[in-house]
Design an enzyme around this catalytic site. Structure first.
Site, PDB file in Angstrom:
ATOM      1  N   ASP A 185       0.886  -1.165   0.000  1.00 37.93           N
ATOM      2  CA  ASP A 185       0.000   0.000   0.000  1.00 37.93           C
ATOM      3  C   ASP A 185       0.923   1.213   0.000  1.00 37.93           C
ATOM      4  O   ASP A 185       2.118   1.107   0.311  1.00 37.93           O
ATOM      5  CB  ASP A 185      -0.935  -0.015   1.212  1.00 37.93           C
ATOM      6  N   TRP A 186       0.393   2.365  -0.347  1.00 43.56           N
ATOM      7  CA  TRP A 186       1.241   3.531  -0.602  1.00 43.56           C
ATOM      8  C   TRP A 186       1.995   3.954   0.674  1.00 43.56           C
ATOM      9  O   TRP A 186       1.391   4.420   1.635  1.00 43.56           O
ATOM     10  CB  TRP A 186       0.392   4.653  -1.190  1.00 43.56           C
TER      11      TRP A 186
END
Ligand SMILES: *[C@@H]1O[C@H](CO)[C@@H](O)[C@H](O)[C@H]1NC(C)=O
Ligand SMILES: *[C@@H]1O[C@H](CO)[C@@H](O)[C@H](O)[C@H]1NC(C)=O
Ligand SMILES: *[C@@H]1O[C@H](CO)[C@@H](O)[C@H](O)[C@H]1NC(C)=O
Ligand SMILES: *[C@@H]1O[C@H](CO)[C@@H](O)[C@H](O)[C@H]1NC(C)=O
Ligand SMILES: CC(=O)N[C@H]1CO[C@H](CO)[C@@H](O)[C@@H]1O
Length: 726
Positions: A253-254
């Site tokens: 995930d970012w």
């Protein structure tokens, strides 16, 4: 990725192409393939640099599960929870396929969806996080993507979405792996899930996505145990890649990745967005090359990473004249020459908005409306924000009708048909006199409510992602009440109008007791998070051109405290175990007709080899059909669709499996029946559907005693009951 298993999934041609391309790459190239270019360094939310030597283009990864974020001219699809409440596999597929088609036309290679979970989530007022437990949220919130808190229903929806999307040549991404159950402290809290609940609940939807050949999985922000999810090798390598045979790639995930060596060795394959949201510090990139040079990360691991990224691209045929990004960027509102991509997908959006509506209460056939002489429409939720459907950035407000929550999973509305817009059109056809009040102040609607024979009151409850706080709700919700005192508004109208119909737009369940006790509230409609065709879908149902056919993908309780999250006992499993009577149970939904159920057939339990335990890695036989159950559903007086549901009870105390849930959803089928018609529903129970996860020897076990089988119209409305096995 396990290279050994690789050729099973991929065509020999794709595998050979990836191998050939890999041989031309330096370690620097390989690390670049695995590392985002940095935040806002390309048109998409995630970008991988092109490698021209092998014809690999700049790769675009884009949000989100409900539509292509930031792009012009797209369809804004209904939220996952409204898709889940259709219980319609063909609509789930159609939505995935339409999303994929729009993504491809815009040049997006990887669509960041669908979303599994949260599952255990119902809000509680207190939400301090302790390492030893985990907290609650409203189902359906996580990027508005999640379909249901039942793993079986969510799993079917995940698989249909992935299959639909990838049929359009776009790589799908199952997320957020795993235990990403709340926004509060999401980057520091730990979801501590015991091994049985992990397998029987939280992994289940991911497993179904993997079985549907999902190209990649996104690891989540939270910890699972001491390690972050993106750094936990037990979860990523041992469970996801080896046990579940996942052959695609795992992306962070970012900025959910924390270490160069730890995350590589845990088994993730791509670092996104590369740097930490624009700080220009890259956890991988050259650091990964150094880690390989210094033998902290094996050369074979880096090769594996690069190979599977290339292979996913070849597997979906993305090397063949794939569209390039033209005329749009995530970082600019200017568009010029962007392709028109939405086609006729508004029909998919409307079908889901309509068929996801759940009719909760309908006394004395108050609905459908039949050319009423007068009608009051009350509530801020009935109308469009006068500043426009997209006026609030990432939909970060609850200003008038709620059609999307706030988060990174939003897309721009091309238009938004508010309920009042569609009701006005119908009223004009019918010659109905409309009285409207579009305020959320309870007394404001008085004169409208008093002037008409029937009143429609619109209330809502919003939710979103934690990077934005809306009206004091920091992503998670503070309680299970409607917003802006919606219950008071409904009560004020009901005090003046004996035929009050309440329409709810909400991300998940809310407590409705104070409304339901009012005798004037004759009907209640849960209209979910319908997106752009909101009013059109609603009018179809309110006026009966379509019979309502949605069923609740979660339980509506009488009180927030009635929900549980402990171990296996979430949602209806908890209500069953503790003998709590819900207000509206999981799977519930009324129709304008009645359906009858007959002819229950239960086959013998087919023998399997091995007959008991199925060890990890031997997953395939888990999906063999072990038994077939069928029944006949007969029409009522008007055409309508019925969702027949199959619940299975494992033997109460089979070897190694005490404390099984009383029953669990293991099949569903939606039939469209004309008056005079009947249809057969057939459920194929796979061995896994009849198994429990044995934590002692880490395997799925089919108990040898009898199973209970119920086919019904909800989890508490069993119509046909029998037993399976001997
Ligand atoms: C997944 O891939 C395998 C092997 O290519 C194929 O047999 C199977 O049909 C695919 N499943 C889906 C749902 O596409
Ligand atoms: C990784 O996740 C597993 C499964 O939930 C957990 O038991 C284990 O403690 C975690 N490992 C680390 C190092 O945090
Ligand atoms: C949303 O409503 C709030 C509160 O009434 C108001 O301050 C704000 O300007 C509105 N914003 C938009 C874009 O509608
Ligand atoms: C797993 O353990 C249970 C007892 O806990 C036993 O009944 C079963 O046979 C075992 N299965 C395998 C595959 O070892
Ligand atoms: C259960 C039910 O209402 N069945 C009806 C189906 O349609 C036929 C023909 O209209 C009726 O005769 C049945 O009563």
């Amino acid at each position: 990725m396990s290279s050994l298993l690789f050729p099973i999934l991929l065509t020999a041609a794709a595998y050979a192409k990836a191998k050939t391309a890999l041989a031309k790459l330096t370690n620097t190239n390989k690390a670049a393939l695995a590392t985002g270019m940095g935040w806002e360094k390309g048109p998409c939310v995630g970008n991988i640099a092109a490698i021209t030597a092998i014809g690999f283009p700049e790769l675009c990864l884009q949000d989100g599960p409900l539509g292509v974020r930031y792009a012009p001219g797209v369809t804004a699809f209904p939220a996952g929870i409204t898709t889940g409440s259709t219980w319609d596999t063909s609509l789930m597929y159609a939505r995935g396929n339409a999303l994929g088609t729009e993504s491809k036309a815009l040049g997006v290679h990887v669509q960041l969806g669908p979303v599994a979970g949260p599952l255990g989530k119902i809000p509680q007022v207190e939400y301090e996080m302790h390492l030893s437990d985990w907290k609650l949220n409203r189902i359906g919130w996580k990027e508005l993507g999640s379909f249901s808190n039942d793993p079986y229903l969510a799993g079917v929806a995940m698989a249909q979405t992935v299959t639909g999307m990838q049929a359009a040549s776009v790589q799908a991404c199952a997320k957020h792996f795993i235990g990403n159950e709340q926004e509060h402290d999401r980057s520091s809290m730990s979801s501590n899930i015991d091994d049985r609940a992990l397998h029987e609940l939280y992994l289940w939807p991911f497993t179904e996505a993997v079985k549907a050949n999902v190209s990649f999985v996104m690891c989540s922000y939270n910890k699972v145990g001491p390690a972050w999810a993106c750094e936990n090798g037990t979860l990523i390598t041992n469970i996801l890649k080896n046990e579940l045979d996942f052959q695609g790639w795992v992306v962070s995930d970012w900025a959910a990745q924390h270490t160069t060596v730890g995350s590589s060795n845990a088994g993730i394959d791509m670092s996104m967005p590369g740097d930490n949201f624009g700080d220009n510090k890259f956890v991988w990139g050259v650091a990964l090359v150094s880690a390989v040079s210094s033998n902290q990360v094996a050369q074979s691991r880096l090769d594996d990473i690069a190979l599977c990224i290339l292979a996913g691209w070849y597997f979906l045929g993305q090397e063949n004249s794939y569209p390039t990004i033209t005329g749009w960027s995530s970082w600019s509102t200017a568009t010029s020459g962007a392709p028109s991509v939405s086609g006729t997908h508004n029909t998919v959006a409307q079908a889901i908005a309509r068929d996801g509506i759940v009719l909760l209460k309908n006394s004395n056939n108050a609905l459908p409306l039949k050319k009423p002489a007068s009608l009051a429409v009350v509530g801020y939720d009935a109308v469009l924000n006068p500043q426009g459907a997209n006026a609030c950035v990432d939909r970060d407000c609850d200003n008038r009708t709620l059609a999307k929550g706030w988060d990174s999973g939003t897309a721009q509305f091309p238009h938004l048909i508010a309920p009042l817009d569609a009701i006005k059109a119908q009223a004009s056809t019918d010659g109905t006199v409309l009285a409207t009040s579009t305020s959320d102040t309870p007394s404001a609607g008085d004169s409208a409510a008093a002037s008409a024979a029937t009143a429609l009151v619109f209330i809502n409850a919003d939710l979103g992602e934690g990077y934005i706080t809306v009206e004091g709700n920091a992503g998670d919700c503070n309680n299970l009440d409607s917003w802006h005192n919606g219950n008071d508004l409904a009560a004020a109208v009901a005090a003046l109008n004996k035929k009050t119909i309440v329409v709810i737009h909400s991300v998940g369940p809310l407590i409705l007791e104070s409304i339901l006790t009012l005798p004037s509230v004759v009907a209640v409609v849960w209209a979910g998070i319908p997106s752009q065709e909101s009013g059109n879908g609603l009018v179809d149902v309110l006026y009966g051109s379509t019979n309502p056919s949605g069923k609740l993908p979660f339980t509506i309780a009488k009180a927030a405290a009635d929900y549980g999250t402990s171990g296996l006992f979430i949602d209806y499993r908890h209500f069953d175990k503790n003998s709590i009577v819900p207000r509206y149970e999981f799977g519930f939904g009324l129709s304008y007709t009645m359906f009858s159920y007959s002819n229950l057939f239960i086959s013998a339990l087919r023998a399997a080899t091995p007959s008991a335990g199925i060890a990890p890695g031997g997953l395939k036989s888990l999906y063999d059909v072990a038994a077939t159950v069928s029944a006949t559903i007969t029409n009522g007086t008007v055409e309508g669709k019925e969702v027949a549901q199959l619940y299975v009870s494992l033997p109460s105390d089979s070897a190694g499996a005490s404390g099984n849930p009383i029953k669990q959803l293991r099949g569903f089928s939606k039939l469209d029946l004309k008056p005079g018609g009947s249809g057969k529903v057939v459920f194929e129970l796979r061995r896994k559907d009849l198994s429990f996860w044995d934590t002692g020897n880490k395997s799925w076990i089919v108990p040898t005693e009898k199973f209970g089988v119920v086919i019904g119209a909800s989890c508490r409305d069993g119509r046909l009951t029998g037993t399976l096995g001997s």
